[in-house]
Design a protein around this motif. Sequence first.
Motif, PDB file in Angstrom:
ATOM      1  N   GLU A  78       0.809  -1.215   0.000  1.00  6.46           N
ATOM      2  CA  GLU A  78       0.000   0.000   0.000  1.00  6.46           C
ATOM      3  C   GLU A  78       0.845   1.269   0.000  1.00  6.46           C
ATOM      4  O   GLU A  78       0.343   2.351  -0.322  1.00  6.46           O
ATOM      5  CB  GLU A  78      -0.969   0.008   1.188  1.00  6.46           C
ATOM      6  CG  GLU A  78      -0.326   0.139   2.555  1.00  6.46           C
ATOM      7  CD  GLU A  78       0.070  -1.189   3.200  1.00  6.46           C
ATOM      8  OE1 GLU A  78       0.059  -1.258   4.434  1.00  6.46           O
ATOM      9  OE2 GLU A  78       0.419  -2.144   2.463  1.00  6.46           O
ATOM     10  N   TYR A  79       2.121   1.163   0.330  1.00  5.21           N
ATOM     11  CA  TYR A  79       2.993   2.336   0.382  1.00  5.21           C
ATOM     12  C   TYR A  79       3.828   2.519  -0.882  1.00  5.21           C
ATOM     13  O   TYR A  79       4.559   3.496  -1.000  1.00  5.21           O
ATOM     14  CB  TYR A  79       3.915   2.249   1.607  1.00  5.21           C
ATOM     15  CG  TYR A  79       3.144   2.145   2.895  1.00  5.21           C
ATOM     16  CD1 TYR A  79       2.327   3.180   3.331  1.00  5.21           C
ATOM     17  CD2 TYR A  79       3.195   0.990   3.667  1.00  5.21           C
ATOM     18  CE1 TYR A  79       1.600   3.082   4.503  1.00  5.21           C
ATOM     19  CE2 TYR A  79       2.481   0.882   4.839  1.00  5.21           C
ATOM     20  CZ  TYR A  79       1.677   1.931   5.252  1.00  5.21           C
ATOM     21  OH  TYR A  79       0.956   1.815   6.410  1.00  5.21           O
ATOM     22  N   GLN A  84      -0.319   2.302  -4.427  1.00  2.00           N
ATOM     23  CA  GLN A  84      -1.151   3.497  -4.317  1.00  2.00           C
ATOM     24  C   GLN A  84      -2.025   3.682  -5.555  1.00  2.00           C
ATOM     25  O   GLN A  84      -3.184   4.074  -5.440  1.00  2.00           O
ATOM     26  CB  GLN A  84      -0.282   4.719  -4.036  1.00  2.00           C
ATOM     27  CG  GLN A  84       0.294   4.668  -2.631  1.00  2.00           C
ATOM     28  CD  GLN A  84       1.324   5.740  -2.359  1.00  2.00           C
ATOM     29  OE1 GLN A  84       1.560   6.626  -3.175  1.00  2.00           O
ATOM     30  NE2 GLN A  84       1.942   5.671  -1.194  1.00  2.00           N
ATOM     31  N   GLU A  88      -6.077   3.690  -5.241  1.00  2.00           N
ATOM     32  CA  GLU A  88      -6.889   4.796  -5.746  1.00  2.00           C
ATOM     33  C   GLU A  88      -7.867   4.319  -6.808  1.00  2.00           C
ATOM     34  O   GLU A  88      -9.032   4.729  -6.818  1.00  2.00           O
ATOM     35  CB  GLU A  88      -5.982   5.912  -6.261  1.00  2.00           C
ATOM     36  CG  GLU A  88      -5.252   6.611  -5.120  1.00  2.00           C
ATOM     37  CD  GLU A  88      -4.282   7.664  -5.571  1.00  2.00           C
ATOM     38  OE1 GLU A  88      -4.139   7.900  -6.804  1.00  2.00           O
ATOM     39  OE2 GLU A  88      -3.636   8.275  -4.703  1.00  2.00           O
ATOM     40  N   LEU A 112      -6.618   7.353   3.747  1.00  2.00           N
ATOM     41  CA  LEU A 112      -6.717   7.427   2.290  1.00  2.00           C
ATOM     42  C   LEU A 112      -8.172   7.570   1.850  1.00  2.00           C
ATOM     43  O   LEU A 112      -8.490   8.418   1.013  1.00  2.00           O
ATOM     44  CB  LEU A 112      -6.095   6.187   1.638  1.00  2.00           C
ATOM     45  CG  LEU A 112      -6.175   6.138   0.114  1.00  2.00           C
ATOM     46  CD1 LEU A 112      -5.355   7.264  -0.510  1.00  2.00           C
ATOM     47  CD2 LEU A 112      -5.704   4.777  -0.390  1.00  2.00           C
TER      48      LEU A 112
END
Length: 192
Positions: A78-79, A84, A88, A112
């Motif tokens: 996720e980083y 990402q 999204e 987020l």
Amino acid sequence: MKLSVACNFDDALLTGLQGFPVYEIYGKLTSDYFGGGRPSFYLPEVRRPELAAYVRKTHAAGIQFNYLLNAMAMGNREYTREGQRHAEELLDWIDEIGVDSVTVANIYFLRLVKRRQPRLKVRVSSHLHTDNPRKVRFWVDNGADYIVVSETNIHRELAVLAAMQEAAQGVELQLIVTIGAGKIAPSPATTR
């Protein structure tokens, strides 16, 4: 009392829930980039078109849909830039098809979703073992809309639950009132 029920993506479920105080069902794609709180082999085979259609049917029945995004470990994907982008894109799609809320199991996803899709309500998963007022305040301070109380640490400790409710400052605490057997996920019920 209002109930949140696990989704099996069968149309008969929506018919069978009529007359009960069910406000939402929860479920997810069989597989997505981040996963959920249960192994994929427990889940029915559901792809994006089927999930989008079921969300529409759920809304037509007057019930909300909660998408599970509550994997505990994602290998820090996720980083990454790739992670990402996937997050999204998934959140944009979830919002586009009308999902009402998401359940998360980490602070990154909570923040987020709140930043990227503010329409979506965010529920803190029971997997995070929220079992005291300090933990409740942490999630409240970070924008949670609902917090599922740990079903393994809090049982009938009414004084602890009362202190947690006070710490929630109006954020809804939810209790799991049944423990699933086999392939069936627990069904949280909301109390206030």
